[in-house]
Design a protein around this motif. Sequence first.
Motif, short mmCIF file in Angstrom:
data_model
loop_
_atom_site.label_atom_id
_atom_site.label_comp_id
_atom_site.label_asym_id
_atom_site.label_seq_id
_atom_site.Cartn_x
_atom_site.Cartn_y
_atom_site.Cartn_z
N GLU A 1 0.86 -1.18 0.00
CA GLU A 1 0.00 0.00 0.00
C GLU A 1 0.90 1.23 0.00
O GLU A 1 1.95 1.23 0.62
N ALA A 2 0.50 2.25 -0.73
CA ALA A 2 1.30 3.46 -0.84
C ALA A 2 0.39 4.68 -0.89
O ALA A 2 -0.83 4.56 -1.01
N THR A 3 1.01 5.84 -0.81
CA THR A 3 0.28 7.10 -0.99
C THR A 3 0.49 7.57 -2.43
O THR A 3 1.39 7.07 -3.12
N ALA A 4 -0.29 8.54 -2.84
CA ALA A 4 -0.15 9.07 -4.19
C ALA A 4 1.25 9.66 -4.40
O ALA A 4 1.83 9.51 -5.48
N ALA A 5 1.81 10.29 -3.39
CA ALA A 5 3.15 10.87 -3.51
C ALA A 5 4.21 9.79 -3.69
O ALA A 5 5.18 9.98 -4.42
N GLU A 6 4.01 8.64 -3.07
CA GLU A 6 4.99 7.55 -3.15
C GLU A 6 5.02 6.87 -4.52
O GLU A 6 6.00 6.23 -4.87
N ARG B 1 -10.60 -4.99 0.53
CA ARG B 1 -9.27 -4.41 0.32
C ARG B 1 -8.26 -5.49 -0.08
O ARG B 1 -7.43 -5.28 -0.97
N HIS C 1 2.26 -1.84 -6.29
CA HIS C 1 1.71 -0.98 -5.24
C HIS C 1 0.25 -0.65 -5.54
O HIS C 1 -0.15 -0.60 -6.70
N VAL D 1 -2.82 2.26 -4.32
CA VAL D 1 -3.17 3.49 -3.60
C VAL D 1 -4.68 3.49 -3.46
O VAL D 1 -5.41 3.60 -4.44
N ASP E 1 -8.28 4.98 -2.36
CA ASP E 1 -8.92 6.28 -2.18
C ASP E 1 -9.18 6.48 -0.69
O ASP E 1 -9.49 5.53 0.03
N LEU E 2 -9.09 7.72 -0.25
CA LEU E 2 -9.31 8.03 1.16
C LEU E 2 -10.79 7.87 1.51
O LEU E 2 -11.66 8.16 0.69
N ALA F 1 -9.22 1.82 -5.74
CA ALA F 1 -7.76 1.93 -5.65
C ALA F 1 -7.16 1.98 -7.03
O ALA F 1 -7.71 1.46 -7.99
#
Length: 103
Positions: A30-35, A65, A79, A81, A83-84, A96
């Motif tokens: 799992e990652a963030t959009a920045a990663e 998930r 990876h 990402v 959605d919040l 995702a």
Amino acid sequence: MKRLGASLFALFALSACNDPGLVGVRGISEATAAEVAGCTLITNIRMAPGVYGPLLADQGLRYARNMVKDEARAAGATHVVFDLQRPGEPVYEVRAGAFRCPA
């Protein structure tokens, strides 16, 4: 007949043990959009949790998930990402992005 019933139960139990929605998925992070800024988007994945409500919502969300991660891995992603989600609000769809990042 008893033997057939026992065999079917054992087969079901073994298949449940291998269900990625239940046991989790290895090989994908799992990652963030920045990663994943320098990575390639493979696909966007959506999945509805199978159960809702005060008792089973967390299990349904965890299962969905894990299934999204499994689908992303099968598509060649490294990876995901997600959605919040707003804390405390019910989740009716898990979304995702699946990304392939260089090693």
